[in-house]
Enzyme design. Sequence first.
Site, PDB file in Angstrom:
ATOM      1  N   LEU A 127       0.848  -1.397  -0.163  1.00 48.23           N
ATOM      2  CA  LEU A 127      -0.049   0.014   0.363  1.00 48.23           C
ATOM      3  C   LEU A 127       1.086   1.286  -0.011  1.00 48.23           C
ATOM      4  O   LEU A 127       1.746   1.243   0.337  1.00 48.23           O
ATOM      5  CB  LEU A 127      -0.738  -0.082   0.993  1.00 48.23           C
ATOM      6  CG  LEU A 127      -1.984   1.031   1.046  1.00 48.23           C
ATOM      7  CD1 LEU A 127      -3.285   0.762   2.131  1.00 48.23           C
ATOM      8  CD2 LEU A 127      -1.475   2.306   1.734  1.00 48.23           C
ATOM      9  N   HIS A 231       7.632   1.331  11.621  1.00 47.82           N
ATOM     10  CA  HIS A 231       7.578   2.558  10.792  1.00 47.82           C
ATOM     11  C   HIS A 231       7.203   3.591  10.821  1.00 47.82           C
ATOM     12  O   HIS A 231       5.481   3.356  10.969  1.00 47.82           O
ATOM     13  CB  HIS A 231       7.862   2.886   9.108  1.00 47.82           C
ATOM     14  CG  HIS A 231       8.785   3.915   8.895  1.00 47.82           C
ATOM     15  ND1 HIS A 231       8.099   5.067   8.390  1.00 47.82           N
ATOM     16  CD2 HIS A 231       9.605   3.786   8.420  1.00 47.82           C
ATOM     17  CE1 HIS A 231       8.936   6.498   7.700  1.00 47.82           C
ATOM     18  NE2 HIS A 231      10.268   5.263   8.213  1.00 47.82           N
TER      19      HIS A 231
END
Length: 333
Positions: A127, A231
């Site tokens: 994505l 992240h």
Amino acid sequence: MMFRMRVAHADDLAALYEMAKLTGGGFTNLPPDKPSLTAKLDRSGEAFARSEESVADDLFLLVLENVETGHVRGTCQIFSQIGMRVPFYSYRVGTLTQHSKELGRTFRADMLTLSTDLEGSSEVGGLFLHPSERAGGLGMLIARSRYLFVRQHRHRFADRMIAELRGLIDEGGGSPFWDGLAGRFFGMNFQDADEFNAINGHQFIADLMPKTPIYIAMLNDAARAAIGLPHPSGRAAMRMLEHEGFNNDGYIDIFDGGPTMCAVTGRIRSVAEAREVRIARVAENGAPRTIVSHGTLSDFTAAWGHVDGDIIDPRSAAALRVEPGQTILVAPQ
């Protein structure tokens, strides 16, 4: 502006390549390498063309398109069964408990164990949303459209679904987890390994890493702190996954230490609670916005829309090419 999700075509290569160059590293499903992206598009085309309603080693590649301009501004991927070409390795985070009678103490050691437990699962991944479009719920549209596709083609996917989230990357483009563990066994830094991994996969890591469990206490502080953390750019994605019913079951990526989220496919919220609606009329209505899909396989599209009973608004009807008498799939709020 109106956006829709649609099946990726061969002529989307240039747009995918430009987006791949913006990922910032550690994004292995979207490598900035045209041959690799071309191979993905070819493999995806074969998956959409396959007529058998069964689980196979398929990759479905979707893109986010601006309806007015035709520009591609995002993408995502669905893998129907991972680990069929090469083993799918993860680290499983666990604990070893030992007791010493002489010392009268119990010791618990956290460990990383190389595992293929997740082999055979389906996976949602890849994505990416263009930085200039990160508003208006487009990230959610990309993410949840995948589950509507899975609902439409349930027999093509496994009973378990996973999603790997990118791990921590420091300001210099390095990975604390890589530097503290895998990097010690390879003659390359994280950036070089990241590039090789994106094009060739991380089988080379599994081939060369020690197969014995690794004591987490032996890693440096930075590597330990990175285990299982996404992240910063992936925190919103992690929250969306949790909202859909995914859990962190203690698996992490062997490359950057990012968490692997797991769910029972049939219990994913947008799969289990999506409803079919046969459209009777196209007209403006006051229903709240929701994600709507139409079509199957190569005709699949999804967009934000307003559906009140059996009425759909004109803009989303046009984007999805829906006419009265046809059936749509409406995601839960």
